[in-house]
Design an enzyme around this catalytic site. Structure first.
Site, PDB file in Angstrom:
ATOM      1  N   CYS A 182       5.468  40.463  14.226  1.00 43.85           N
ATOM      2  CA  CYS A 182       5.755  41.702  13.502  1.00 43.85           C
ATOM      3  C   CYS A 182       6.215  42.807  14.445  1.00 43.85           C
ATOM      4  CB  CYS A 182       4.510  42.186  12.755  1.00 43.85           C
ATOM      5  SG  CYS A 182       4.092  41.211  11.312  1.00 43.85           S
ATOM      6  N   ASP A 223      -1.037  41.796  28.479  1.00 45.75           N
ATOM      7  CA  ASP A 223      -1.571  42.063  29.823  1.00 45.75           C
ATOM      8  C   ASP A 223      -3.058  41.733  29.933  1.00 45.75           C
ATOM      9  OD1 ASP A 223       0.919  43.135  29.816  1.00 45.75           O
ATOM     10  OD2 ASP A 223       0.374  45.094  30.609  1.00 45.75           O
ATOM     11  N   ILE A 270      -5.320  51.319  15.729  1.00 44.84           N
ATOM     12  CA  ILE A 270      -5.149  50.017  16.397  1.00 44.84           C
ATOM     13  C   ILE A 270      -3.731  49.848  16.935  1.00 44.84           C
ATOM     14  CG2 ILE A 270      -5.360  47.520  16.160  1.00 44.84           C
ATOM     15  CD1 ILE A 270      -8.012  48.971  15.899  1.00 44.84           C
TER      16      ILE A 270
END
Length: 422
Positions: A117, A125, A330
């Site tokens: 998406c 990372d 988020i």
């Protein structure tokens, strides 16, 4: 290209059976690479992302058998390729989940940087930092993660994620089960899908404690056996159909669910004025033909309110009584559905990661375009309550996460059909 035509304005009533969770099935399928014998996975949803993961496992050399009920048998004893290529990985971010298992069992993996998406960077990372700490030699070059295990086996370590990461927790969890020694993962994701993966690994012989808490401890073993496992139900799909009942002022029962995984959503539905009845494996929502009340939302890692339900609640708040604030903590860039909802008459103002939603009496059908998986769900929900016809374009996004959505909504009384331009 397929699109959905929706004639809205009908209250939804009835029952819908919820499918297996894509976000549990994908890591469990990736974890099958760890097993020395074949595994059989049931309750797997029939979705584009699942098909992509099957293709990826097959390309690595695993042998797959799928029956008509979507029971997936995976035999990874003949895996002989260690490259997850760009053409598969670019379409599905979860492809990164093969990195940990391949590195742990085979000592090497070359995985293209992931796609999926378009809702922000979602960097890998944190995965790489943890795997390096466990002894992996990792370089990123020409769009690929090249990982090698320097000491034969990964080494157990005390690890702490700087931020909570679901796929990072899953990748390291899978890598740790075959590592030498004990691995402790601090600030681990607590999502039910992480617990489901851990339960699958334990069933195959892994030694894991603390899944579902912020500290997971893994004692590495030499090898994992095969086995059978049933994937948990999809809590986001369940919430989406409950939201469909709420914003159309209807009555919807979701079946084959785990209510304990839905608590943050259920609290908000009750706050919106829904009457809820909860059984062992079902939840019934009844609005008694009442307009929902606006509810404030702030997304955060589980057990708080799920980012994957933010767009659906925005659709509900668009026609709710009152004003609401929705804060997305988020992912950046996860308000791409706002502009499309505004085309339908929604009154929404954006300020950074915050949306202010002023409920309106009605939405109006319009041509809209899906930009990601959950945004597409919110546009479909808006179409269900809008006056007139809504055309939702680019629904390949919704097919990545919802199994037969138009069929399930039709069973609830929605006027919705899929058409193709081809």
């Amino acid at each position: 290209m397929d699109k959905l035509l929706i004639n809205g304005g009908k209250a939804l009533h009835g029952e819908v059976v919820i499918s297996g969770a894509k976000n549990a099935a994908l890591p469990i399928m990736a974890a099958s690479l760890l097993a020395s014998d074949h595994v059989t996975i049931s309750n797997v949803p029939h979705l584009k992302d699942i098909t992509t993961m099957m293709e990826l496992l097959g390309q690595l050399g695993a042998h797959l058998i799928v029956d008509e009920k979507m029971n997936v048998q995976v035999d990874s004893s003949q895996v002989n390729e260690f490259v997850a290529p760009y053409d598969l990985v670019k379409t599905m971010r979860a492809s990164i989940l093969v990195l940990g298992p391949m590195l742990a069992r085979f000592g090497k993996a070359d995985v293209s940087l992931p796609g999926g998406c378009a809702i922000g960077t979602r960097p890998v990372d944190l995965h790489l930092k943890a795997l390096r700490a466990m002894g992996a030699d990792i370089t990123v070059k020409n769009g690929y993660i090249n990982a090698r295990c320097k000491k034969g086996r990964l080494q157990g370590k005390r690890l702490m994620f700087d931020t909570v990461t679901v796929t990072g927790t899953e990748n390291v969890l899978m890598a740790a089960v075959l590592a030498e020694g004990i691995t402790t993962i601090k600030n681990a994701a607590r999502e039910p899908e992480v617990v489901d993966l851990a339960n699958f690994l334990i069933q195959m012989g892994a030694k894991i404690r603390g899944a579902g808490t912020s500290t997971i401890e893994v004692e590495g073993v030499e090898s994992l056996n095969g086995g059978t496992y049933s994937v948990m139900s999809d809590r986001i799909e369940a919430g989406t159909y409950l939201a469909a009942g709420a914003l159309t002022r209807g009555q919807v029962t979701v079946k084959k669910v785990r209510p304990d995984t839905l608590l943050s959503q259920l609290c908000k539905f009750e706050e919106a004025g829904a009457e809820l009845t909860i059984g062992e494996d079902w939840v019934s929502l009844n609005m008694h033909n009442k307009r929902p009340q606006a509810v404030n939302i702030a997304t955060a890692p589980y057990p708080a309110f799920a980012t994957d339900m933010q767009a659906q609640f925005m659709a509900m708040n668009s026609v709710a009584e009152g004003s609401s604030t929705i804060i997305e903590t988020i992912f950046e860039n996860r308000f791409m559905h706002v502009q499309e909802l505004q085309r339908m008459g929604a009154n929404i103002q954006l300020n950074g990661n915050t949306a202010i939603v002023h409920g309106v009496e009605k939405l109006t059908g319009a041509p809209v375009m899906a930009t990601d998986l959950r945004a597409s769900a919110s546009l479909i929900l808006a179409g269900l309550v809008a006056e007139g016809e809504t055309v939702v374009e680019r629904i390949y996004h919704v097919d990545r996460g919802y199994e037969r959505i138009e069929e399930k909504l039709s069973l609830l009384g929605a006027d919705i059909k899929r058409v193709s331009d081809r």
